[in-house]
Design a protein around this motif. Structure first.
Motif, short mmCIF file in Angstrom:
data_model
loop_
_atom_site.label_atom_id
_atom_site.label_comp_id
_atom_site.label_asym_id
_atom_site.label_seq_id
_atom_site.Cartn_x
_atom_site.Cartn_y
_atom_site.Cartn_z
N LEU A 206 43.77 33.49 44.02
CA LEU A 206 44.63 34.64 43.72
C LEU A 206 43.94 35.58 42.73
O LEU A 206 43.94 36.81 42.91
CB LEU A 206 45.97 34.19 43.15
N ILE A 207 43.34 35.01 41.68
CA ILE A 207 42.67 35.84 40.67
C ILE A 207 41.54 36.64 41.34
O ILE A 207 41.38 37.83 41.10
CB ILE A 207 42.07 34.97 39.53
N ALA A 208 40.79 35.96 42.21
CA ALA A 208 39.60 36.60 42.80
C ALA A 208 39.97 37.66 43.84
O ALA A 208 39.27 38.66 43.97
CB ALA A 208 38.71 35.54 43.43
N LEU A 209 41.04 37.44 44.58
CA LEU A 209 41.27 38.29 45.76
C LEU A 209 42.50 39.20 45.70
O LEU A 209 42.47 40.29 46.26
CB LEU A 209 41.39 37.42 47.02
N VAL A 231 52.71 36.65 36.41
CA VAL A 231 52.64 35.45 35.58
C VAL A 231 53.67 35.48 34.45
O VAL A 231 54.13 34.44 33.97
CB VAL A 231 51.19 35.25 35.06
N GLU A 232 54.10 36.69 34.07
CA GLU A 232 55.09 36.84 32.99
C GLU A 232 56.53 36.89 33.51
O GLU A 232 57.47 36.99 32.73
CB GLU A 232 54.83 38.14 32.20
N PHE A 233 56.71 36.86 34.82
CA PHE A 233 58.06 37.04 35.36
C PHE A 233 58.95 35.86 35.01
O PHE A 233 58.59 34.70 35.25
CB PHE A 233 58.00 37.23 36.89
N LEU A 261 43.54 37.09 32.92
CA LEU A 261 44.21 38.17 33.64
C LEU A 261 44.20 39.45 32.83
O LEU A 261 44.11 40.54 33.37
CB LEU A 261 45.64 37.76 33.98
N GLY A 262 44.29 39.30 31.51
CA GLY A 262 44.22 40.47 30.63
C GLY A 262 42.89 41.19 30.81
O GLY A 262 42.83 42.42 30.86
#
Ligand SMILES: Nc1ncnc2c1ncn2[C@@H]1O[C@H](COP(=O)(O)OP(=O)(O)OP(=O)(O)O)[C@@H](O)[C@H]1O
Ligand SMILES: [Mg+2]
Length: 268
Positions: A206-209, A231-233, A261-262
């Motif tokens: 997910l992070i990569a794509l 991620v904060e939801f 992610l930041g």
């Protein structure tokens, strides 16, 4: 209707027997993005993809390439089907067919191309996914898991689709093969200008794509946005998903994930 939506769902409900799988789903997959879907196992992610492919009946409206899927004349639907490629979660390849014949299948189904042209196209697609020509005559059982995924991707790309569906593309792959597959999809996406709809529970993938992530929970799409927002939801599923599915690159902690992610947020 936003002109920019390659796929648009509005007010979509699905049901199997007495159980409701999706309630009132609205979404728009934008041209050129990687749109990821996450959710509980059995929560209806594959079914959501099947809806978009016209393989499941639904209440509400499903539009693909700016036209409603419902009530498509059969010939038009066949033509439209050529504009997308699918890597299914299960049964990625036909086990009795060679690598070559698996990739040739969608081209042969067109019944228009001479075999020499099919050969050229198949070998080009295999090269694209970095499968060597010597493997073309192998059976799927003679391939590694990573190779099976790549051949399945070559088959999904056989008709030069504009839209690619990937259902758990890295599940079952070891970390190295998973990274290899992710790099491959990144490269193809740039080179082929694809719009991608992807189901994945792998945070590294997910992070990569993913440009945006949609979360299916309690039969609804509870939120859609970039991963750093999702991620904060505040929802128990989201919380447990990121606790459960720790990432390799993010050093096993949600705080670390936020930090990673930041960084990608600042880079965007
Ligand atoms: N053909 C079918 N007949 C009956 N029930 C089905 C069928 N296909 C899916 N279901 C049910 O629909 C629900 C959603 O299934 P789906 O395969 O979409 O889940 P998923 O989110 O993709 O799960 P996973 O993460 O395990 O792949 C599940 O409860 C499943 O048992
Ligand atoms: Mg599934």
């Amino acid at each position: 209707m936003t002109a920019d939506c390659v796929i648009e769902l509005s007010g979509v409900w699905t049901q199997i027997g007495a159980s409701i799988i999706h309630r009132d789903i609205d979404l728009c997959v934008r041209s050129g993005e990687v749109f990821a879907v996450i959710g509980e196992s059995g929560g209806g992610k594959t079914m959501l993809l099947r809806l978009m492919l016209g393989l499941e009946p639904a209440r509400g409206t499903v539009r693909v390439f700016d036209r409603p899927l419902q009530g498509y004349p059969a010939d038009d639907f066949k033509r439209m089907r050529r504009r997308w490629g699918v890597l299914f979660q299960q049964g990625a390849l036909f086990s009795a067919l060679s690598v070559y014949d698996n990739v040739a299948l969608p081209l042969r189904e067109l019944r228009q191309l001479p075999e020499e042209m099919i050969r050229e196209l198949v070998m080009t697609k295999l090269a694209l996914v970095e499968i060597d020509a010597a493997s073309a005559d192998k059976l799927p059982s003679q391939l590694s898991g990573g190779m099976v995924k790549r051949v399945a991707l070559a088959r999904a790309l056989a008709l030069d689709p504009e839209l690619l569906f990937l259902d758990e593309p890295t599940a079952g792959l070891d970390p190295e093969r998973s990274d290899g597959f992710v790099n491959l999809v990144q490269r193809l996406r740039r080179e082929l200008n694809l719009t991608v709809v992807m189901v994945s529970h792998d945070v590294d993938t997910l992070i990569a794509l993913a440009d945006r992530v949609a979360v299916l929970a309690d039969q609804r799409l509870i939120t859609v946005g970039p991963l750093w927002e999702v991620v904060e939801f505040p929802h128990p599923f989201v919380h447990s998903f990121f606790l459960r599915h720790r990432t390799r690159s993010a050093q096993q902690s949600v705080d670390e994930l936020r930090r990673v992610l930041g960084q990608s947020r600042q880079a965007a």
